[in-house]
Design an enzyme around this catalytic site. Structure first.
Site, PDB file in Angstrom:
ATOM      1  N   HIS A 114     -17.509   7.543  13.775  1.00  0.00           N
ATOM      2  CA  HIS A 114     -16.125   7.657  14.245  1.00  0.00           C
ATOM      3  C   HIS A 114     -15.864   9.057  14.782  1.00  0.00           C
ATOM      4  O   HIS A 114     -15.225   9.237  15.825  1.00  0.00           O
ATOM      5  CB  HIS A 114     -15.152   7.347  13.110  1.00  0.00           C
ATOM      6  CG  HIS A 114     -15.193   5.924  12.662  1.00  0.00           C
ATOM      7  ND1 HIS A 114     -14.506   5.478  11.545  1.00  0.00           N
ATOM      8  CD2 HIS A 114     -15.824   4.837  13.166  1.00  0.00           C
ATOM      9  CE1 HIS A 114     -14.719   4.177  11.392  1.00  0.00           C
ATOM     10  NE2 HIS A 114     -15.517   3.775  12.360  1.00  0.00           N
ATOM     11  N   ARG A 157       1.310  -3.616  -7.580  1.00  0.00           N
ATOM     12  CA  ARG A 157       0.244  -4.507  -8.032  1.00  0.00           C
ATOM     13  C   ARG A 157       0.065  -4.388  -9.544  1.00  0.00           C
ATOM     14  O   ARG A 157       0.079  -3.282 -10.089  1.00  0.00           O
ATOM     15  CB  ARG A 157      -1.057  -4.163  -7.296  1.00  0.00           C
ATOM     16  CG  ARG A 157      -0.966  -4.477  -5.810  1.00  0.00           C
ATOM     17  CD  ARG A 157      -1.999  -3.764  -4.985  1.00  0.00           C
ATOM     18  NE  ARG A 157      -3.352  -4.215  -5.274  1.00  0.00           N
ATOM     19  CZ  ARG A 157      -4.419  -3.781  -4.601  1.00  0.00           C
ATOM     20  NH1 ARG A 157      -4.292  -2.894  -3.639  1.00  0.00           N
ATOM     21  NH2 ARG A 157      -5.613  -4.242  -4.914  1.00  0.00           N
ATOM     22  N   LYS A 163       0.135   7.024  -9.558  1.00  0.00           N
ATOM     23  CA  LYS A 163       0.723   5.937  -8.782  1.00  0.00           C
ATOM     24  C   LYS A 163       2.003   5.431  -9.439  1.00  0.00           C
ATOM     25  O   LYS A 163       3.000   5.148  -8.765  1.00  0.00           O
ATOM     26  CB  LYS A 163      -0.274   4.787  -8.629  1.00  0.00           C
ATOM     27  CG  LYS A 163      -1.363   5.038  -7.602  1.00  0.00           C
ATOM     28  CD  LYS A 163      -2.190   3.790  -7.364  1.00  0.00           C
ATOM     29  CE  LYS A 163      -3.229   4.031  -6.268  1.00  0.00           C
ATOM     30  NZ  LYS A 163      -4.026   2.806  -5.996  1.00  0.00           N
ATOM     31  N   GLY A 217       0.830  -1.205   0.000  1.00  0.00           N
ATOM     32  CA  GLY A 217       0.000   0.000   0.000  1.00  0.00           C
ATOM     33  C   GLY A 217       0.860   1.249   0.000  1.00  0.00           C
ATOM     34  O   GLY A 217       0.484   2.292   0.536  1.00  0.00           O
ATOM     35  N   LYS A 255     -10.523  -4.900  11.770  1.00  0.00           N
ATOM     36  CA  LYS A 255      -9.144  -4.794  12.265  1.00  0.00           C
ATOM     37  C   LYS A 255      -8.880  -5.821  13.361  1.00  0.00           C
ATOM     38  O   LYS A 255      -7.775  -6.374  13.450  1.00  0.00           O
ATOM     39  CB  LYS A 255      -8.876  -3.377  12.777  1.00  0.00           C
ATOM     40  CG  LYS A 255      -8.755  -2.351  11.653  1.00  0.00           C
ATOM     41  CD  LYS A 255      -8.407  -0.975  12.164  1.00  0.00           C
ATOM     42  CE  LYS A 255      -8.203  -0.002  11.018  1.00  0.00           C
ATOM     43  NZ  LYS A 255      -7.832   1.358  11.481  1.00  0.00           N
TER      44      LYS A 255
END
Length: 347
Positions: free
Chosen positions: A270, A35, A44, A10, A138
């Protein structure tokens, strides 16, 4: 003992790119997962090539090709995941289970840092739905790590400055409001604010540190533990201008969530836990779990310094996009942006 070799999964994301740079800066041989489905994403690709120019190794692997992941993992002894944990960017948390499978087969990894970087999910079992999904996923990843006896470190990095400081934690903009600001409740709940580059620096500091092995490490720079009111007052002192303030109660905030779509409610829930409940600061952290105590040599960026880097004088006039506030009402169009500034990092 030499420095660990690091694989970042990532590495082109919001926090991932900073961790790649920090790893290189601190002298680690650094690999970045590339990737094959990058397609026509020129930004990217350019970022990956810039990493290569700075000395990083690009390793092609795919989540759909287990052996390619195993081969990538075998090149290093530390793996850091920075996959997106936000609903509107695809919510890739459980893809880490494939990385864990690769780590198990490779058998050489001495430290794994999964994609966390926000609130401590082990403390969020009470979280509101649907935002709780992030924490549950998570915890699923954590349980898989621990069941496989993979050495690990969990990073709790709290609130990223780019999404919480510069806009005074207002929705609808990443720029600071110039006239009006909404205070959440009385504005006195303590929040922890971080410069994203500091998050990366501290993260890399932990990977070869035996004191952080199999522990959750918290980023709580003492001078950056501020209430929302203190954040606003810091800005006002810097600019010499007092903002018009109004407040929203917790009940009003929760009412605002009613009728919103899944993504919006996840982000808003959140936000509620941070600014009304105080979930980032309502518990004690031992000195051997807090990065400024572990690594006092790091000079972290203070909130006032973060503000100073914004060059706010250039933002007046036409660039103003401040949150329109009246008591009990935030424009619903701004809510989408709250999803971008919650605890879950934005890789």
């Amino acid at each position: 003992m030499g420095k660990s070799k690091v694989l970042v999964v990532g590495g082109t994301g919001y926090i991932g790119k900073r961790i790649v740079k920090a790893s290189l800066k601190q002298g680690h041989e650094t690999y970045v997962l590339q990737r094959p489905d990058i397609g026509l994403d020129i930004e990217k690709l350019q970022l990956l090539l810039s990493f290569k120019k700075k000395g990083a190794h690009l390793v092609e692997a795919s989540f759909s090709d287990h052996q390619s992941l195993v081969d990538a993992v075998k090149k290093v002894n530390v793996v850091i995941c920075t996959l997106s944990g936000t609903h509107f960017r695809g919510h890739s948390i459980l893809l880490q289970l494939k990385v864990i499978d690769a780590i198990k087969e490779a058998g050489n990894v001495e430290r794994f840092l999964p994609s966390e970087f926000g609130m401590d999910p082990s403390r969020m079992g009470h979280a509101l739905e649907p935002g709780r999904d992030t924490f549950d996923e998570k915890m699923t990843v954590r349980k898989a790590i621990e069941a496989a006896n993979i050495p690990h470190t969990y990073i709790s990095a709290n609130c990223f400055g780019g999404y919480f400081i510069g806009n005074l934690s207002q929705g609808g903009t990443l720029l600071p409001p110039m006239e009006n600001v909404v205070m959440f409740g009385d504005g006195n709940v303590k929040v922890v604010y971080l410069d994203e580059d500091d998050v990366a620096t501290y993260t890399i500091k932990t990977i070869d540190d035996p004191r952080t092995l199999n522990k959750t490490v918290y980023l709580r720079p003492p001078e950056n533990i501020l209430s929302h009111r203190e954040l606003v007052e810091t800005w006002e002192k810097l600019t010499g201008k007092e903002l018009n303030k109004s407040s929203m109660t917790g009940e009003e905030f929760l009412q605002l969530m009613e009728g919103m779509d899944h993504v919006q409610r996840a982000g808003m829930s959140h936000f509620y836990h941070i600014f009304y409940e105080g979930c980032l600061t309502n518990f004690e952290v031992a000195d051997d779990r807090e990065v400024t105590k572990l690594y006092p040599e790091v000079k972290y960026t203070r909130v006032s310094e973060y503000f100073g880097s914004l060059r706010v004088k250039n933002w007046k006039g036409s660039l103003e996009r401040s949150l329109v506030v009246s008591r009990g009402n935030i424009r619903r169009s701004s809510v989408f942006y709250l999803v971008r500034i919650i605890c879950c990092f934005m890789p």
